[in-house]
Design an enzyme around this catalytic site. Structure first.
Site, mmCIF file in Angstrom:
data_model
loop_
_atom_site.group_PDB
_atom_site.id
_atom_site.type_symbol
_atom_site.label_atom_id
_atom_site.label_comp_id
_atom_site.label_asym_id
_atom_site.label_seq_id
_atom_site.Cartn_x
_atom_site.Cartn_y
_atom_site.Cartn_z
ATOM 1 N N THR A 173 -9.720 3.837 -1.024
ATOM 2 C CA THR A 173 -10.497 4.785 -1.339
ATOM 3 C C THR A 173 -11.675 4.656 -0.284
ATOM 4 O O THR A 173 -12.082 5.824 0.390
ATOM 5 C CB THR A 173 -11.088 4.941 -2.693
ATOM 6 O OG1 THR A 173 -9.983 4.987 -3.702
ATOM 7 C CG2 THR A 173 -11.835 6.030 -2.915
ATOM 8 N N GLU B 248 0.871 -1.186 -0.014
ATOM 9 C CA GLU B 248 -0.056 0.100 0.143
ATOM 10 C C GLU B 248 0.909 1.317 0.113
ATOM 11 O O GLU B 248 1.687 1.322 0.786
ATOM 12 C CB GLU B 248 -0.967 0.101 1.170
ATOM 13 C CG GLU B 248 -1.722 1.248 1.358
ATOM 14 C CD GLU B 248 -2.630 1.693 0.215
ATOM 15 O OE1 GLU B 248 -3.418 0.791 -0.481
ATOM 16 O OE2 GLU B 248 -2.272 2.731 -0.383
ATOM 17 N N GLY C 13 -24.260 12.346 -10.326
ATOM 18 C CA GLY C 13 -24.214 11.089 -10.213
ATOM 19 C C GLY C 13 -24.462 10.778 -8.663
ATOM 20 O O GLY C 13 -24.733 11.555 -7.746
ATOM 21 N N VAL C 14 -24.068 9.177 -8.205
ATOM 22 C CA VAL C 14 -24.243 8.920 -6.631
ATOM 23 C C VAL C 14 -23.343 9.928 -5.711
ATOM 24 O O VAL C 14 -23.885 10.565 -4.757
ATOM 25 C CB VAL C 14 -23.648 7.465 -6.754
ATOM 26 C CG1 VAL C 14 -23.893 6.801 -5.048
ATOM 27 C CG2 VAL C 14 -24.603 6.598 -7.562
ATOM 28 N N GLY D 77 -7.023 0.495 3.732
ATOM 29 C CA GLY D 77 -8.395 0.630 3.615
ATOM 30 C C GLY D 77 -8.726 1.438 2.333
ATOM 31 O O GLY D 77 -9.940 1.375 1.955
ATOM 32 N N HIS E 111 -44.436 -6.973 11.431
ATOM 33 C CA HIS E 111 -44.971 -5.995 11.532
ATOM 34 C C HIS E 111 -45.009 -5.123 13.083
ATOM 35 O O HIS E 111 -45.072 -5.658 13.875
ATOM 36 C CB HIS E 111 -46.848 -6.339 11.436
ATOM 37 C CG HIS E 111 -47.609 -5.011 11.452
ATOM 38 N ND1 HIS E 111 -47.824 -4.096 10.417
ATOM 39 C CD2 HIS E 111 -48.350 -4.649 12.602
ATOM 40 C CE1 HIS E 111 -48.639 -3.072 10.921
ATOM 41 N NE2 HIS E 111 -49.011 -3.610 12.290
ATOM 42 N N GLY F 171 -22.058 17.247 -12.067
ATOM 43 C CA GLY F 171 -22.285 15.790 -12.123
ATOM 44 C C GLY F 171 -23.396 15.295 -11.018
ATOM 45 O O GLY F 171 -23.092 15.369 -9.628
ATOM 46 N N GLU G 59 -25.753 18.863 -14.903
ATOM 47 C CA GLU G 59 -25.458 17.599 -15.216
ATOM 48 C C GLU G 59 -25.627 17.592 -16.862
ATOM 49 O O GLU G 59 -26.489 18.167 -17.409
ATOM 50 C CB GLU G 59 -26.769 16.658 -14.751
ATOM 51 C CG GLU G 59 -26.921 15.253 -15.315
ATOM 52 C CD GLU G 59 -25.766 14.463 -15.337
ATOM 53 O OE1 GLU G 59 -24.914 14.399 -14.064
ATOM 54 O OE2 GLU G 59 -25.188 13.946 -16.485
ATOM 55 N N ALA H 152 -17.472 -0.608 -3.298
ATOM 56 C CA ALA H 152 -16.717 -1.483 -2.391
ATOM 57 C C ALA H 152 -17.179 -2.805 -2.034
ATOM 58 O O ALA H 152 -16.262 -3.645 -2.182
ATOM 59 C CB ALA H 152 -16.867 -0.742 -0.923
HETATM 60 C C1 LIG Z 1 -16.876 9.974 -1.860
HETATM 61 C C2 LIG Z 1 -17.133 8.465 -2.361
HETATM 62 C C3 LIG Z 1 -18.105 7.610 -1.678
HETATM 63 C C4 LIG Z 1 -18.238 6.444 -2.021
HETATM 64 N N1 LIG Z 1 -19.297 5.722 -1.263
HETATM 65 C C5 LIG Z 1 -19.273 4.367 -1.601
HETATM 66 C C6 LIG Z 1 -20.464 3.483 -1.172
HETATM 67 O O1 LIG Z 1 -21.293 4.096 -0.155
HETATM 68 N N2 LIG Z 1 -20.687 2.300 -1.390
HETATM 69 C C7 LIG Z 1 -19.860 1.713 -2.040
HETATM 70 O O2 LIG Z 1 -19.821 0.448 -2.423
HETATM 71 N N3 LIG Z 1 -18.745 2.352 -2.830
HETATM 72 C C8 LIG Z 1 -18.728 3.624 -2.544
HETATM 73 N N4 LIG Z 1 -17.512 4.301 -3.226
HETATM 74 C C9 LIG Z 1 -16.584 3.694 -4.165
HETATM 75 C C10 LIG Z 1 -15.645 2.784 -3.275
HETATM 76 O O3 LIG Z 1 -14.687 3.397 -2.554
HETATM 77 C C11 LIG Z 1 -15.005 1.938 -4.354
HETATM 78 O O4 LIG Z 1 -15.747 1.236 -5.253
HETATM 79 C C12 LIG Z 1 -13.922 0.972 -3.551
HETATM 80 O O5 LIG Z 1 -13.078 1.702 -2.707
HETATM 81 C C13 LIG Z 1 -12.980 0.187 -4.588
HETATM 82 O O6 LIG Z 1 -12.369 -0.730 -3.798
HETATM 83 P P1 LIG Z 1 -10.749 -1.009 -4.559
HETATM 84 O O7 LIG Z 1 -10.503 -2.027 -3.613
HETATM 85 O O8 LIG Z 1 -11.193 -1.544 -5.902
HETATM 86 O O9 LIG Z 1 -10.095 0.066 -4.703
HETATM 87 P P2 LIG Z 1 -9.537 1.529 -3.836
HETATM 88 O O10 LIG Z 1 -10.336 1.468 -2.588
HETATM 89 O O11 LIG Z 1 -9.398 2.654 -4.640
HETATM 90 O O12 LIG Z 1 -8.031 0.968 -3.091
HETATM 91 C C14 LIG Z 1 -7.031 1.247 -3.986
HETATM 92 C C15 LIG Z 1 -5.964 1.082 -3.047
HETATM 93 O O13 LIG Z 1 -4.660 0.896 -3.867
HETATM 94 C C16 LIG Z 1 -3.619 1.898 -3.572
HETATM 95 N N5 LIG Z 1 -2.563 1.823 -4.509
HETATM 96 C C17 LIG Z 1 -2.740 2.160 -5.977
HETATM 97 N N6 LIG Z 1 -1.692 2.098 -6.777
HETATM 98 C C18 LIG Z 1 -0.796 1.485 -5.909
HETATM 99 C C19 LIG Z 1 0.682 1.120 -6.176
HETATM 100 N N7 LIG Z 1 1.022 0.796 -7.271
HETATM 101 N N8 LIG Z 1 1.097 0.638 -5.024
HETATM 102 C C20 LIG Z 1 0.470 0.462 -3.796
HETATM 103 N N9 LIG Z 1 -0.765 0.942 -3.618
HETATM 104 C C21 LIG Z 1 -1.267 1.331 -4.437
HETATM 105 C C22 LIG Z 1 -4.263 3.310 -3.203
HETATM 106 O O14 LIG Z 1 -3.628 3.813 -2.241
HETATM 107 C C23 LIG Z 1 -5.591 2.583 -2.626
HETATM 108 O O15 LIG Z 1 -5.255 2.444 -1.140
HETATM 109 C C24 LIG Z 1 -17.333 5.718 -2.944
HETATM 110 C C25 LIG Z 1 -16.266 6.369 -3.434
HETATM 111 C C26 LIG Z 1 -16.264 7.684 -2.931
HETATM 112 C C27 LIG Z 1 -15.013 8.480 -3.924
#
Ligand SMILES: Cc1cc2nc3c(=O)[nH]c(=O)nc-3n(C[C@H](O)[C@H](O)[C@H](O)COP(=O)(O)OP(=O)(O)OC[C@H]3O[C@@H](n4cnc5c(N)ncnc54)[C@H](O)[C@@H]3O)c2cc1C
Length: 471
Positions: free
Chosen positions: A41, A33, A188-189, A39, A450, A186, A209, A326
């Site tokens: 995004t 990481e 979107g969600v 954790g 209920h 935008g 939008e 997520a």
């Molecule tokens: C404001 C916001 C609200 C959201 N709300 C929701 C929600 O309510 N419900 C939901 O399901 N989804 C939500 N999402 C989307 C959700 O956050 C993502 O779909 C999810 O985090 C994707 O998970 P991931 O593991 O694919 O990647 P990420 O969570 O993006 O994690 C990728 C990780 O890889 C690391 N990384 C990248 N490249 C490298 C590298 N070369 N070497 C080492 N580390 C690296 C990054 O630092 C990061 O920590 C939201 C997103 C945002 C921005």
């Protein structure tokens, strides 16, 4: 050189869940990481902090406007934004620290730094080079590499994100004061969730939008209802608006946009929030050098078992195809771990719910009505409103409806779309029903307590056979 069965790159919900499941299955696992905390995004700048602010702002809004009808009066209501942010940060710290603890418990090696895949020198192994913040490097070997590097916010040409006047979703979580006028680009969600936060806290919010509807991808009837309700809450929507640029002028930002009739317009706010989607992130991973192919949208290409075109390199979550959610990333993380351990991993993409945490919430699972019409699938539609439901009235939440879609011939549930209080919790039973291949009759014949909001789901299922009781 340390050698692992699996090295996962990225510790978001896809990566950390994959690492834990790999370790549970007895594989020697490391996770790379680049950020200070685990954790990804989701935990740091996505799902969790946004939900913390949504909850705080909703309580503020409810305290100001919803207590009088209960016979409760509150003398003065004010916000301490600093404290609200402190609470958000505390929740994030608790959860990211929790992932750290789970790594230790499962004996997963945490490698801190930027991960890059390099050509292996030992047959059957890839190399992963980890560049630490101080520039030093460590190289490890992995029989399998899982790319879980997620996504980052997209931007529009003509806009420069400075995370001061013009912010992306990460900047919008950190605003130190409530904007007077937030121009949100935008609908979107993510945009509507963050727009709701700042609108509830007192900002005027204007949403630009490009499409002629909000919430692309959400069932059309539900999105139309959401548009109506959010507009009533004070969000101003301008649809069919192509944003062409934004210029910071002192404390103001002037946003230029073009309407469908080719006229140019301007709207001025003190902050602009750009929420025009997210792009898969694979920068610096060295994919070119090892020959991993991307598709035409920059996503890592994978087969049905999450393997890229290079044997032993896999990809999951936002960096690859499918919904950027997520729980989709988590499920893929678990599936790939099962496959790497010699088992069978599987994700049912028809049973992945998606939720918009506005008020009321919007939730859906399976096919939308438009998708069924387009695919020519014969279906029946059951619909039931919140308003006749006793619990909805007791909660003061009469807005919204549940729409159940079932196959016309087999009655198998194909989709369900909800707008209304706690929609995000209600959708779970329909996801399970779809996973089990249930019919609307199966759901309709199941006893629901209920008075609960879940009775609305049951009534919608009953309505598929025109048997709703309270309609
Ligand atoms: C404001 C916001 C609200 C959201 N709300 C929701 C929600 O309510 N419900 C939901 O399901 N989804 C939500 N999402 C989307 C959700 O956050 C993502 O779909 C999810 O985090 C994707 O998970 P991931 O593991 O694919 O990647 P990420 O969570 O993006 O994690 C990728 C990780 O890889 C690391 N990384 C990248 N490249 C490298 C590298 N070369 N070497 C080492 N580390 C690296 C990054 O630092 C990061 O920590 C939201 C997103 C945002 C921005």
């Amino acid at each position: 050189m340390q050698r692992y069965d699996v090295v996962v790159i990225g510790s978001g919900p896809g990566g950390y869940v994959c690492a834990i499941r790999c370790a549970q299955l007895g594989l020697k696992t490391a996770c790379v990481e680049k950020d200070k905390t685990l954790g990804g995004t989701c935990l740091n700048v996505g799902c969790i902090p946004s939900k913390a602010l949504l909850e705080s702002s909703e309580r503020y809004e409810a305290t100001r406007h919803s207590l009088a009808e209960h016979g409760i009066s509150v003398a003065a209501v004010s916000i301490d934004l600093g404290k609200m942010h402190e609470r958000r940060k505390k929740i994030v710290a608790q959860l990211t620290g929790g992932v750290d603890m789970l790594f230790k418990k499962n004996k997963i090696t945490r490698l801190s730094g930027l991960g890059r895949i390099a050509k292996g020198t030992t047959a059957g192994y890839h190399q992963v080079v980890v560049t630490r913040d101080d520039g030093s490097e460590e190289t490890v070997e992995a029989a399998s590499v899982v790319i879980a590097t997620g996504s980052v916010p997209s931007n529009l040409r003509g806009l420069t994100i400075d995370n001061d006047r013009i912010v992306d979703s990460t900047g919008a979580l950190e605003l130190a004061e409530v904007p007077k006028h937030l121009v949100l680009i935008g609908a979107g969600v993510i945009g509507l969730e963050l727009g709701s936060v700042w609108s509830r806290l007192g900002a005027k919010v204007t949403v630009l939008e490009y499409l002629d509807r909000i919430l692309p991808g959400v069932d059309g009837e539900v999105a139309t209802e959401a548009h109506k309700i959010l507009a009533k809450q004070g969000l101003e929507f301008i649809l069919g608006a192509r944003v062409e640029g934004a210029e910071v002028k002192g404390e103001d930002v002037v946003v230029k946009w073009r309407s469908k009739d080719d006229q140019t317009h301007e709207v001025t706010g003190d902050r602009v929030l750009v929420c025009v989607g997210r792009r898969p992130f694979s920068d610096g991973l060295g994919l070119d050098a090892v020959g991993v192919a991307l598709d035409n949208r920059g996503r890592v290409q994978i087969d049905g078992e999450y393997q890229t075109n290079v044997a032993g390199i896999f990809a999951i979550g936002d960096v690859t195809r499918g919904a950027m959610l997520a729980h989709k990333a988590e499920d893929e993380g678990m599936a790939v771990a099962e496959i790497l351990a010699g088992g069978h991993g599987h994700v049912n993409y028809d049973a992945i719910p998606s939720i918009v945490y506005t008020h009321p919430e919007v939730a859906g699972v399976g096919k939308t009505e438009e998708e069924l019409v387009q695919a020519g699938v014969p279906f029946v539609k059951g619909r039931f409103k919140y308003a006749p439901n006793g619990r909805a009235l007791a909660l003061g939440e009469p807005d919204g409806f549940v729409k159940m879609l079932a196959h016309k011939d087999t009655d198998r549930i194909l989709g369900c779309h909800i707008i209304g209080a706690h929609a995000g919790d209600l959708i779970a039973e329909v996801s399970v029903a779809i996973e089990f291949g249930a019919s609307s009759e199966d759901l309709a014949r199941s006893c629901h307590a209920h008075p609960t909001l879940s009775e609305i789901v049951r009534e919608a299922a009953l309505d598929c056979a025109r048997r709703a009781i309270h309609k």
